[in-house]
Design a protein around this motif. Structure first.
Motif, PDB file in Angstrom:
ATOM      1  N   VAL A 175     -13.270  -7.230  10.001  1.00 13.94           N
ATOM      2  CA  VAL A 175     -13.878  -5.804  10.072  1.00 13.94           C
ATOM      3  C   VAL A 175     -14.912  -5.641   9.018  1.00 13.94           C
ATOM      4  N   ARG A 176     -15.169  -6.692   8.224  1.00  9.24           N
ATOM      5  CA  ARG A 176     -16.394  -6.644   7.507  1.00  9.24           C
ATOM      6  C   ARG A 176     -17.541  -6.818   8.248  1.00  9.24           C
ATOM      7  N   ASN A 177     -18.384  -5.951   8.866  1.00  9.78           N
ATOM      8  CA  ASN A 177     -19.253  -6.435   9.782  1.00  9.78           C
ATOM      9  C   ASN A 177     -20.056  -4.976   9.819  1.00  9.78           C
ATOM     10  N   PRO A 178     -21.371  -4.994   9.953  1.00  9.82           N
ATOM     11  CA  PRO A 178     -22.122  -4.004   9.815  1.00  9.82           C
ATOM     12  C   PRO A 178     -22.163  -2.873  11.165  1.00  9.82           C
ATOM     13  N   LEU A 179     -21.604  -3.202  12.305  1.00 11.27           N
ATOM     14  CA  LEU A 179     -21.294  -2.720  13.172  1.00 11.27           C
ATOM     15  C   LEU A 179     -20.060  -1.839  13.258  1.00 11.27           C
ATOM     16  N   ILE A 180     -19.101  -1.933  12.409  1.00  7.23           N
ATOM     17  CA  ILE A 180     -18.047  -1.183  12.350  1.00  7.23           C
ATOM     18  C   ILE A 180     -18.316  -0.094  11.173  1.00  7.23           C
ATOM     19  N   LYS A 181     -17.590   1.044  11.539  1.00  8.08           N
ATOM     20  CA  LYS A 181     -17.761   2.345  10.558  1.00  8.08           C
ATOM     21  C   LYS A 181     -16.680   2.226   9.780  1.00  8.08           C
ATOM     22  N   THR A 182     -15.327   2.629  10.538  1.00  8.16           N
ATOM     23  CA  THR A 182     -14.127   2.335   9.613  1.00  8.16           C
ATOM     24  C   THR A 182     -13.153   1.380  10.327  1.00  8.16           C
ATOM     25  N   ALA A 183     -12.371   0.981   9.373  1.00 10.95           N
ATOM     26  CA  ALA A 183     -11.132   0.108   9.852  1.00 10.95           C
ATOM     27  C   ALA A 183     -10.051   0.404   8.855  1.00 10.95           C
ATOM     28  N   VAL A 184      -8.995   1.240   9.570  1.00 10.54           N
ATOM     29  CA  VAL A 184      -7.795   1.513   8.746  1.00 10.54           C
ATOM     30  C   VAL A 184      -6.858   0.717   9.304  1.00 10.54           C
ATOM     31  N   PRO A 185      -6.035   0.286   8.098  1.00  9.26           N
ATOM     32  CA  PRO A 185      -4.805  -0.786   8.419  1.00  9.26           C
ATOM     33  C   PRO A 185      -3.495   0.270   8.469  1.00  9.26           C
ATOM     34  N   ILE A 186      -2.856  -0.200   9.367  1.00  4.15           N
ATOM     35  CA  ILE A 186      -1.264   0.439   9.448  1.00  4.15           C
ATOM     36  C   ILE A 186      -0.451  -0.753   9.528  1.00  4.15           C
ATOM     37  N   SER A 187       0.762  -0.203   8.983  1.00  6.55           N
ATOM     38  CA  SER A 187       1.878  -0.990   8.893  1.00  6.55           C
ATOM     39  C   SER A 187       3.129  -0.293   9.076  1.00  6.55           C
ATOM     40  N   TYR A 188       4.044  -0.587  10.029  1.00  2.00           N
ATOM     41  CA  TYR A 188       5.237   0.272  10.063  1.00  2.00           C
ATOM     42  C   TYR A 188       6.265  -0.702  10.764  1.00  2.00           C
ATOM     43  N   ASN A 233      -5.555 -10.161   5.480  1.00  2.00           N
ATOM     44  CA  ASN A 233      -6.953 -10.792   4.803  1.00  2.00           C
ATOM     45  C   ASN A 233      -7.679 -10.965   5.900  1.00  2.00           C
ATOM     46  N   GLN A 234      -7.096 -11.738   7.009  1.00  2.00           N
ATOM     47  CA  GLN A 234      -7.927 -12.096   8.198  1.00  2.00           C
ATOM     48  C   GLN A 234      -8.578 -11.114   8.866  1.00  2.00           C
ATOM     49  N   ALA A 235      -7.958 -10.136   8.899  1.00  2.00           N
ATOM     50  CA  ALA A 235      -8.236  -8.852   9.794  1.00  2.00           C
ATOM     51  C   ALA A 235      -9.495  -8.219   8.743  1.00  2.00           C
ATOM     52  N   LYS A 236      -9.228  -8.176   7.377  1.00  2.00           N
ATOM     53  CA  LYS A 236     -10.215  -7.516   6.588  1.00  2.00           C
ATOM     54  C   LYS A 236     -11.700  -8.235   6.811  1.00  2.00           C
ATOM     55  N   LYS A 237     -11.338  -9.770   6.970  1.00  2.00           N
ATOM     56  CA  LYS A 237     -12.776 -10.248   7.168  1.00  2.00           C
ATOM     57  C   LYS A 237     -13.464 -10.139   8.307  1.00  2.00           C
TER      58      LYS A 237
END
Lengths: 395, 208
Positions: free
Chosen positions: A90-103, A84-88
């Motif tokens: 990356v919610r920014n107009p300068l960011i085109k995409t933000a893809v979460p990965i978990s492994y 959630n913190q990460a999502k907050k």
């Protein structure tokens, strides 16, 4: 009879004369060519996998480790971050995409990566067979994984803990629903599943993440809309407790700086041996000329001119050069073939090698240059030979 | 045709060799006799265009060879002059036939394989055609040296002590071979030697 035949017959008459020269030349060519190829392989590897990942957000630790683990998938992750913190952030107009990965799991040594459908866009991966995943516990696998592990649509696999082939397995079965087309990138060697699968697999015992705000991911792969992002966002990420931003290109350039020294040293050793082999070719040709001074005088009495005699010696040099060069390239190819197999089985890396690099054509050109020079130096003493004296001394 | 005038060669200011004038018309032969060290080989090399005279002129087939450039001289020598050396010496890496072919290549002569075989048969080397030159006996080497000198049909044959290392029988054979060739081809034969055994075969003799 022609000059070629004479040159070749001379080599065959005393093959040992040329042997050392060929050996040295082959060795130097092999080293230089291998250095070129290693550099190229490394650059390709990096370029193919960074694509437009401008920044990676992950847990604090070594930024290089974060890049190696999340982008190239050859190291352990630095830890997890709050989704959630990460999502907050990356919610920014300068960011085109933000893809979460978990492994954190693997199947027979190949990593299982939890992500969203956007992950496929990062690598321009298209479906070859089946579909993308729709639900938890569904898998879309890379082409190399499908090929090496003989997996097809409908197969069920059990994941193991950790990133390398392990002992402890989860009970839940994951089902293959799609196979990706080959992309030449790291995704070929991954098994991709929805984030929910990874979360589900790790709900051990009572430790159930009931709340959305407790969910974690390993990293976020971010691409910026414009370079301004590069200036602002990393600072904001690094100010967040437990999080860091790493820039793949920067980190890998740094790594390359370290490895580059290695390539340079190999090249320099190769060049040193090339110089020694040039001297050896010169000495070999010079000895040949000295030994055959009388024969050369004899050929002059037959009507041979000096240019023809030069060519006979040059042909010997060029045969040494061509044989040495081809042998060297073969040696380098052989070495790279072993390295490729090792990297593919050991590191699950998809290594692409080119047949001949432009640099190797240049190398071939320099070899010819060295031989022309060696021939000229070797032939110089006989160019103005006193034919009469040579003949008189012998008789 | 071979003609020299006031020929001299200076090794150093103190070692100056001068030679008597020579005039040979078609198929005339010449024997140059003299002890070692009087410049026999020097004269032969001057005639063969291997040395440039310090003074004087050399005309072969009406070409003043002392005036030719190095490259033209090389070509002229290949085409018109055949030299038989004292010791049979060859290109070691080549077989008997290939040594002949190398000579033909450098002298730009086109001679058929059948003709090469004829020459080798005449000289008793037919059996050795594909042998390595180091496998030949002394006599065979001398004959191969003659075959190489003659194979491209030169106009002038220069022979440097061709009989020195041969017994009477072989010496006679060699001289007869050379004279027969010279006669058939209307060529000039010039032999330099200290071997008095072969004097009787020559009408013209110069003592150095």
């Amino acid at each position: 009879m022609n000059l070629w035949k004479l040159g070749i017959k001379n080599i065959r008459f005393k093959p040992l004369n040329a042997f050392l020269s060929v050996l040295l030349l082959a060795l130097s060519i092999a080293l230089i060519s291998a250095a070129f190829h290693l550099k190229k392989i490394y650059e390709n590897q990096v370029d193919a996998n960074i694509l437009d990942i401008d920044m990676v957000i992950g847990a604090k630790g070594s930024p290089l480790q974060l890049i190696l683990s999340s982008v190239l998938h050859i190291d352990a992750p630095t830890g997890n971050i709050n989704y959630n913190q990460a999502k907050k952030i990356v919610r920014n107009p300068l960011i085109k995409t933000a893809v979460p990965i978990s492994y954190g799991d693997n199947y027979k040594g190949y990593r299982i990566v939890g992500s969203t459908e956007e992950y496929f866009n990062v690598y321009n991966a298209a479906i070859a067979k089946g579909t993308f995943f729709n639900a938890s516990k569904e898998l879309v696998i890379g082409s190399v994984v499908a090929e090496k592990l003989h997996l097809k649509i409908g197969d069920e696999v059990t994941s193991s803990h950790g990133l390398t082939e392990g002992i402890e397995s989860h009970e839940d079965k994951l089902k293959v629903v799609g196979v990706l087309k080959s992309t030449g990138t790291i995704i070929d060697q991954l098994l991709v599943t929805p984030l929910e699968t990874v979360w589900h697999l790790h709900e051990h015992g009572g430790e159930v993440h009931e709340h959305e705000e407790d969910k974690e991911v390993t990293a976020m792969l971010v691409s910026f809309k414009n370079p301004m992002g590069m200036l602002q966002i990393p600072r904001r990420v690094n100010a967040t407790p437990g999080m860091q931003a790493a820039l793949p290109r920067f980190e890998l350039e740094r790594l390359y700086g370290l490895m580059g020294v290695g390539f340079k040293v190999i090249s320099l050793i190769g060049i040193a041996i090339l110089i020694v082999s040039g001297i050896s070719i010169f000495i070999s040709l010079y000895r040949v000329v000295k030994e055959r001074t009388y024969e050369i005088a004899l050929m002059r009495t037959y009507g041979a001119n000096r240019l023809q005699l030069f060519f006979i010696v040059f042909i010997e040099g060029i045969v040494i050069g061509v044989v040495g060069y081809i042998l060297g390239i073969c040696l380098s190819k052989l070495g790279l073939w072993f390295l490729k197999n090792y990297m593919e089985t050991g590191y699950k890396m998809n290594v692409k090698t080119l047949f001949l690099l432009p640099e190797e054509w240049w190398l071939g050109g320099s070899v010819i240059g060295v031989i022309v020079l060696a021939t000229i130096l070797a032939v110089l003493p006989i160019f103005n030979m006193n034919v009469s004296k040579v003949l008189a001394d012998e008789n | 045709m071979l003609q020299t005038k006031t020929l001299s060669y200076h090794y150093t200011p103190n070692v100056q060799l001068t030679f008597p004038d020579i005039t040979l018309s078609f198929h005339e032969n010449l024997l140059i006799l003299g002890p070692s060290g009087v410049g026999k080989t020097t004269l032969l090399h001057l005639l063969g265009g291997l040395l440039k005279p310090t003074a004087g002129t050399i005309n072969i087939q009406n070409v003043a060879i002392d005036k030719l450039s190095q490259k033209k001289l090389d070509a002229f020598r290949g085409k018109h002059i055949g030299i038989v050396f004292q010791k049979g010496t060859f290109i070691k890496s080549l077989s008997v036939i290939d040594n002949i072919k190398a000579k033909l290549f450098f002298s730009k002569a086109s001679v058929s394989d059948a003709e090469i075989k004829d020459i080798l048969t005449t000289l008793g080397l037919a059996e050795k055609i594909n042998s390595k030159v180091r496998e030949l006996s002394e006599g065979q080497k001398q004959r191969l040296s003659i075959a190489i000198a003659l194979c491209n049909k030169p106009d002038v044959i220069l022979a440097d002590e061709p009989t020195a290392s041969l017994d009477d029988e072989n010496a006679k054979n060699v001289i007869e071979l050379l004279s027969t060739y010279a006669k058939e081809k209307q060529a000039n034969l010039v032999v330099i030697t200290h071997d008095h055994r072969i004097k009787e075969y020559f009408a013209n003799t110069i003592m150095l």
